[in-house]
Design an enzyme around this catalytic site. Structure first.
Site, PDB file in Angstrom:
ATOM      1  N   ASP A  31       0.850  -1.188   0.000  1.00  0.00           N
ATOM      2  CA  ASP A  31       0.000   0.000   0.000  1.00  0.00           C
ATOM      3  C   ASP A  31       0.890   1.243   0.000  1.00  0.00           C
ATOM      4  O   ASP A  31       1.889   1.283   0.717  1.00  0.00           O
ATOM      5  CB  ASP A  31      -0.905  -0.014   1.236  1.00  0.00           C
ATOM      6  CG  ASP A  31      -2.036   0.978   1.149  1.00  0.00           C
ATOM      7  OD1 ASP A  31      -1.751   2.196   1.182  1.00  0.00           O
ATOM      8  OD2 ASP A  31      -3.194   0.560   1.051  1.00  0.00           O
ATOM      9  N   ILE A  32       0.537   2.256  -0.795  1.00  0.00           N
ATOM     10  CA  ILE A  32       1.369   3.457  -0.860  1.00  0.00           C
ATOM     11  C   ILE A  32       1.165   4.387   0.340  1.00  0.00           C
ATOM     12  O   ILE A  32       1.960   5.301   0.548  1.00  0.00           O
ATOM     13  CB  ILE A  32       1.149   4.252  -2.169  1.00  0.00           C
ATOM     14  CG1 ILE A  32      -0.291   4.725  -2.297  1.00  0.00           C
ATOM     15  CG2 ILE A  32       1.586   3.434  -3.376  1.00  0.00           C
ATOM     16  CD1 ILE A  32      -0.497   5.753  -3.399  1.00  0.00           C
ATOM     17  N   ASN A  86     -13.476  -3.164   1.948  1.00  0.00           N
ATOM     18  CA  ASN A  86     -14.427  -2.061   2.066  1.00  0.00           C
ATOM     19  C   ASN A  86     -15.380  -2.127   0.881  1.00  0.00           C
ATOM     20  O   ASN A  86     -14.962  -2.424  -0.239  1.00  0.00           O
ATOM     21  CB  ASN A  86     -13.703  -0.712   2.066  1.00  0.00           C
ATOM     22  CG  ASN A  86     -12.774  -0.571   3.260  1.00  0.00           C
ATOM     23  OD1 ASN A  86     -13.130  -0.892   4.373  1.00  0.00           O
ATOM     24  ND2 ASN A  86     -11.572  -0.098   3.005  1.00  0.00           N
ATOM     25  N   GLY A  92     -15.491   3.469   3.328  1.00  0.00           N
ATOM     26  CA  GLY A  92     -14.091   3.820   3.192  1.00  0.00           C
ATOM     27  C   GLY A  92     -13.445   3.373   1.900  1.00  0.00           C
ATOM     28  O   GLY A  92     -12.234   3.527   1.726  1.00  0.00           O
ATOM     29  N   GLN A  93     -14.223   2.824   0.973  1.00  0.00           N
ATOM     30  CA  GLN A  93     -13.647   2.397  -0.299  1.00  0.00           C
ATOM     31  C   GLN A  93     -13.350   3.627  -1.139  1.00  0.00           C
ATOM     32  O   GLN A  93     -14.222   4.463  -1.377  1.00  0.00           O
ATOM     33  CB  GLN A  93     -14.599   1.464  -1.045  1.00  0.00           C
ATOM     34  CG  GLN A  93     -14.004   0.873  -2.305  1.00  0.00           C
ATOM     35  CD  GLN A  93     -14.935  -0.092  -3.021  1.00  0.00           C
ATOM     36  OE1 GLN A  93     -16.087  -0.281  -2.628  1.00  0.00           O
ATOM     37  NE2 GLN A  93     -14.438  -0.706  -4.073  1.00  0.00           N
ATOM     38  N   HIS A  99     -10.486  -5.065  -3.654  1.00  0.00           N
ATOM     39  CA  HIS A  99      -9.153  -5.219  -3.090  1.00  0.00           C
ATOM     40  C   HIS A  99      -9.247  -5.596  -1.620  1.00  0.00           C
ATOM     41  O   HIS A  99     -10.162  -5.186  -0.919  1.00  0.00           O
ATOM     42  CB  HIS A  99      -8.285  -3.970  -3.289  1.00  0.00           C
ATOM     43  CG  HIS A  99      -8.842  -2.705  -2.731  1.00  0.00           C
ATOM     44  ND1 HIS A  99      -9.895  -2.033  -3.306  1.00  0.00           N
ATOM     45  CD2 HIS A  99      -8.462  -1.968  -1.659  1.00  0.00           C
ATOM     46  CE1 HIS A  99     -10.140  -0.932  -2.615  1.00  0.00           C
ATOM     47  NE2 HIS A  99      -9.287  -0.878  -1.598  1.00  0.00           N
ATOM     48  N   HIS A 101      -7.152  -5.589   1.909  1.00  0.00           N
ATOM     49  CA  HIS A 101      -6.035  -5.063   2.679  1.00  0.00           C
ATOM     50  C   HIS A 101      -5.569  -6.127   3.668  1.00  0.00           C
ATOM     51  O   HIS A 101      -6.399  -6.770   4.322  1.00  0.00           O
ATOM     52  CB  HIS A 101      -6.467  -3.849   3.519  1.00  0.00           C
ATOM     53  CG  HIS A 101      -6.895  -2.666   2.744  1.00  0.00           C
ATOM     54  ND1 HIS A 101      -6.057  -1.612   2.496  1.00  0.00           N
ATOM     55  CD2 HIS A 101      -8.084  -2.346   2.180  1.00  0.00           C
ATOM     56  CE1 HIS A 101      -6.709  -0.685   1.814  1.00  0.00           C
ATOM     57  NE2 HIS A 101      -7.952  -1.108   1.595  1.00  0.00           N
TER      58      HIS A 101
END
Length: 113
Positions: A31-32, A86, A92-93, A99, A101
């Site tokens: 994750d960035i 999400n 919170g998407q 995807h 997390h």
């Protein structure tokens, strides 16, 4: 794959990512904006807008996401971790491509906030 989807662009190689795993079905990358010492995403290469878009034909790939995510977590040294999906903006998407997390490396509290 939609032209404007961030994760589809990563899959196509148009945007770089710190890849951890890739095969014909999935891509995993860091994750960035990590929310834990270890935070990575596992995404299907098939574009699905989110968890609610998963159909019966997608069940195999979602199971594979969980298995591969767990294998990567072990390799990353986090045998205990949180898994988050999400669905929708209110949840919170922010990227509307399914995807998962994986977060670990610190104590996780509930509720998350």
């Amino acid at each position: 794959m939609p032209d404007n989807c961030l994760f589809c662009k990563i899959i196509r190689g148009e945007i770089p990512a710190a890849k951890l795993y890739e095969d014909e079905d999935l891509l995993a990358f860091r994750d960035i904006a990590p929310q834990a010492p270890t935070h990575f995403l596992v995404i299907p290469k098939k574009h699905l807008s989110g968890p609610a878009a998963v159909s019966e034909e997608d069940e195999r790939i979602v199971g594979k996401m969980l298995r591969v995510g767990s294998e990567i977590a072990r390799k990353e040294g986090i045998p205990e971790f949180r898994v988050v999906f999400n669905n929708g903006a209110q949840a919170g998407q922010t990227v509307f491509h399914l995807h998962m997390h994986i977060l670990g490396g610190r104590d996780m509290h509930w509720p998350p906030g």
